[in-house]
Scaffold this motif. Structure first.
Motif, PDB file in Angstrom:
ATOM      1  N   THR A  44       0.871  -1.179   0.000  1.00  0.00           N
ATOM      2  CA  THR A  44       0.000   0.000   0.000  1.00  0.00           C
ATOM      3  C   THR A  44       0.905   1.224   0.000  1.00  0.00           C
ATOM      4  O   THR A  44       1.876   1.276   0.759  1.00  0.00           O
ATOM      5  N   VAL A  46       1.013   5.548   0.147  1.00  0.00           N
ATOM      6  CA  VAL A  46       0.288   6.799   0.373  1.00  0.00           C
ATOM      7  C   VAL A  46       1.170   7.954  -0.085  1.00  0.00           C
ATOM      8  O   VAL A  46       2.386   7.922   0.091  1.00  0.00           O
ATOM      9  N   HIS A  66     -12.577   8.101   7.832  1.00  0.00           N
ATOM     10  CA  HIS A  66     -11.716   6.911   7.725  1.00  0.00           C
ATOM     11  C   HIS A  66     -11.138   6.568   9.101  1.00  0.00           C
ATOM     12  O   HIS A  66     -10.346   7.319   9.660  1.00  0.00           O
ATOM     13  N   THR A  88      -4.039   7.383  -1.981  1.00  0.00           N
ATOM     14  CA  THR A  88      -3.570   6.022  -1.663  1.00  0.00           C
ATOM     15  C   THR A  88      -3.764   5.101  -2.867  1.00  0.00           C
ATOM     16  O   THR A  88      -4.732   5.243  -3.620  1.00  0.00           O
ATOM     17  N   SER A  90      -3.219   0.677  -3.590  1.00  0.00           N
ATOM     18  CA  SER A  90      -2.868  -0.555  -2.890  1.00  0.00           C
ATOM     19  C   SER A  90      -3.035  -1.764  -3.792  1.00  0.00           C
ATOM     20  O   SER A  90      -3.965  -1.833  -4.585  1.00  0.00           O
ATOM     21  N   ARG A  94      -8.524  -6.003   0.221  1.00  0.00           N
ATOM     22  CA  ARG A  94      -9.063  -5.601   1.532  1.00  0.00           C
ATOM     23  C   ARG A  94      -9.902  -6.705   2.159  1.00  0.00           C
ATOM     24  O   ARG A  94     -10.529  -7.487   1.444  1.00  0.00           O
ATOM     25  N   SER A 100      -4.205  -5.552   4.885  1.00  0.00           N
ATOM     26  CA  SER A 100      -4.396  -4.264   4.190  1.00  0.00           C
ATOM     27  C   SER A 100      -4.465  -3.111   5.200  1.00  0.00           C
ATOM     28  O   SER A 100      -3.894  -2.042   4.965  1.00  0.00           O
ATOM     29  N   SER A 101      -5.132  -3.322   6.340  1.00  0.00           N
ATOM     30  CA  SER A 101      -5.229  -2.199   7.285  1.00  0.00           C
ATOM     31  C   SER A 101      -3.877  -1.947   7.954  1.00  0.00           C
ATOM     32  O   SER A 101      -3.494  -0.788   8.164  1.00  0.00           O
ATOM     33  N   PHE A 104      -1.817  -0.011   5.533  1.00  0.00           N
ATOM     34  CA  PHE A 104      -2.258   1.388   5.494  1.00  0.00           C
ATOM     35  C   PHE A 104      -1.741   2.133   6.730  1.00  0.00           C
ATOM     36  O   PHE A 104      -1.216   3.248   6.622  1.00  0.00           O
ATOM     37  N   THR A 108       0.942   5.183   6.487  1.00  0.00           N
ATOM     38  CA  THR A 108       0.488   6.487   6.967  1.00  0.00           C
ATOM     39  C   THR A 108       1.376   6.968   8.121  1.00  0.00           C
ATOM     40  O   THR A 108       1.790   8.137   8.161  1.00  0.00           O
TER      41      THR A 108
END
Ligand code: MEV
Length: 324
Positions: A44, A46, A66, A88, A90, A94, A100-101, A104, A108
Motif C-alpha cells: 500500500t 500513500v 476513515h 492512496t 494498494s 481488503r 491491508s489495514s 495502510f 500512513t
C-alpha cells in the motif's frame, strides 16, 4: 531489509508498506502465544501533501470518516498543524486476511513520522500498532510489525535477534527477526470478506470454554514447532505444521467451507496449507511443492480463488522517492 530510521522529510512525500501473511499462530497471538508472519511483496502506498483542507483520494468526507486515518492523525499530527491531502493506492486485497489495514497504518505512520522530524523504526512499530488497535479495538501487533519490519518476523517465539517489544497492558509481545529460507508461498483469497474484530472476539469466547486453555496451549506448541522448522529450513515439517495449525483454527471456529475447498484443491501440489489471518472467509496460505508453484496457483484459481505467488517483501515500511 529496511531496518533503519525514518529520515525527516517535508511533504510532499510518499511512503509504502507491505501486506502480510501469517504462517503460524493467528488468534492465539492475541493471547500472548507465538506467531510467525511474513511481509508479502504486495504494497500500500500513500502520497501526502499540505492542503487547504483534509482529503482522502480527493474526498474531504472520506478523510473525516476513515477510522485508520483519523486514528493516525489523532496520534501523530497535533491540532494546529496544516491539513493534509492523502492519495492512496494498494495491491493488498481488503478484508482478505492479508494485512491491508496494517499496511495502510504503517504507510500512513511512516509519512507522518517523516513529516514530524523522523524517528526510529521501533517508534514506527509502536505508532502503527497503536493506530490499528485504536481503530479496530482488539488485536496483536503482529500485522503492523510485519508491515514495519519487512521479511519474516516472529512474536513471542523463535531464536532471532529482537527488533522491538510492544504491550497493551494485558499482553506483551517480543518481536524478532526470522531468517528468510528463500521459499515462495501461495496465498489464495477466497473472495469472502471478513471482519477481524468480530472473529477475534468469537475466538476469545471459544477460548473461554472449559477446553479453551488446552486448545491455546496446542496453538502455542504448533507455532513453536513451525517457527523452529522454518529456522531449520525443514520444508516437510513446515508443511505438516501448517496443516496441523489449520485443524486448530477449524476447532476454534474460524474456518469456512470455501477455505476448506481451496485447501483441498491445492493439496496435491503443496507441502501444507492453512487459513491465514482472522479466517471466517479471507485467505489461505500454502507452501507449494518445489517446482509445483504454478500448478498450485492454477488449482486454486480453478477452485474459484484469487491466487498470488508471493515472496517475503525484502523491505518494511519506507519512504518512496517520487520523480519530480
Ligand atoms: C489478523 O490478521 C490476525 C489475528 O491474530 C488478529 C491479530 O493478531 O491482531 C486474528
Amino acid at each position: 531489509m529496511n531496518s533503519g530510521a525514518i529520515p525527516p522529510t517535508a511533504p510532499p512525500l510518499s511512503a509504502r508498506a507491505p501486506g502480510k501473511c501469517i504462517l503460524f499462530g493467528e488468534h492465539s497471538v492475541v493471547h500472548g502465544r507465538p506467531e510467525l508472519l511474513l511481509a508479502i511483496d504486495l504494497y500500500t502506498q500513500v502520497a501526502v501533501r499540505v492542503a487547504s483542507e483534509s482529503r482522502l483520494n480527493g474526498d474531504a468526507r472520506a478523510a473525516a470518516d476513515h477510522p485508520y486515518l483519523t486514528a493516525a492523525l489523532r496520534r501523530m499530527w497535533p491540532p494546529g498543524r496544516p491539513p493534509l491531502d492523502w492519495t492512496t493506492v494498494s495491491r493488498v486485497p481488503r478484508s482478505a486476511g492479508l494485512g491491508s489495514s496494517a499496511a495502510f497504518c504503517a504507510a500512513t505512520a511512516t509519512a507522518l513520522l517523516a513529516a514530524s522530524g523522523g524517528g526510529e523504526r521501533s517508534i514506527l512499530a509502536d505508532a502503527s500498532f497503536a493506530i490499528e488497535r485504536s481503530a479496530q479495538g482488539v488485536g496483536s501487533p503482529g500485522d503492523t510489525s510485519a508491515a514495519v519490519a519487512g521479511g519474516l518476523i516472529s512474536l513471542n517465539g523463535g531464536s532471532g535477534a529482537p527488533l522491538w517489544e510492544l504491550g497493551d497492558g494485558a499482553q506483551n509481545w517480543v518481536v524478532r527477526r526470522v531468517r528468510d529460507p528463500g521459499w515462495v508461498w501461495l496465498v489464495v483469497y477466497s473472495g469472502i470478506p471478513r471482519n477481524t474484530a468480530e472473529t477475534v472476539r468469537a475466538v476469545g469466547r471459544r477460548l473461554a470454554e472449559p477446553d479453551g486453555p488446552a486448545l491455546l496451549e496446542r496453538f502455542a506448541e504448533v507455532a513453536h514447532a513451525g517457527i523452529a522448522a522454518v529456522e531449520h529450513e525443514d520444508r516437510a515439517e513446515v508443511g505438516r505444521r501448517l496443516s496441523e495449525n489449520h485443524l486448530l483454527l477449524r476447532d476454534a471456529g474460524v474456518s469456512h467451507l470455501k477455505l476448506e475447498a481451496l485447501i483441498e484443491a491445492v493439496a496435491p501440489a503443496v507441502d501444507g496449507a492453512k487459513l491465514t489471518g482472522a479466517g471466517a472467509g479471507g485467505s489461505i496460505v500454502a507452501l507449494p511443492k518445489l517446482g509445483h508453484e504454478v500448478e498450485a496457483q492454477r488449482r486454486a484459481q480453478r477452485a474459484g480463488g484469487v491466487a498470488f505467488i508471493v515472496r517475503p517483501s525484502p523491505t518494511g515500511a519506507h519512504l518512496v522517492e517520487v520523480p519530480a
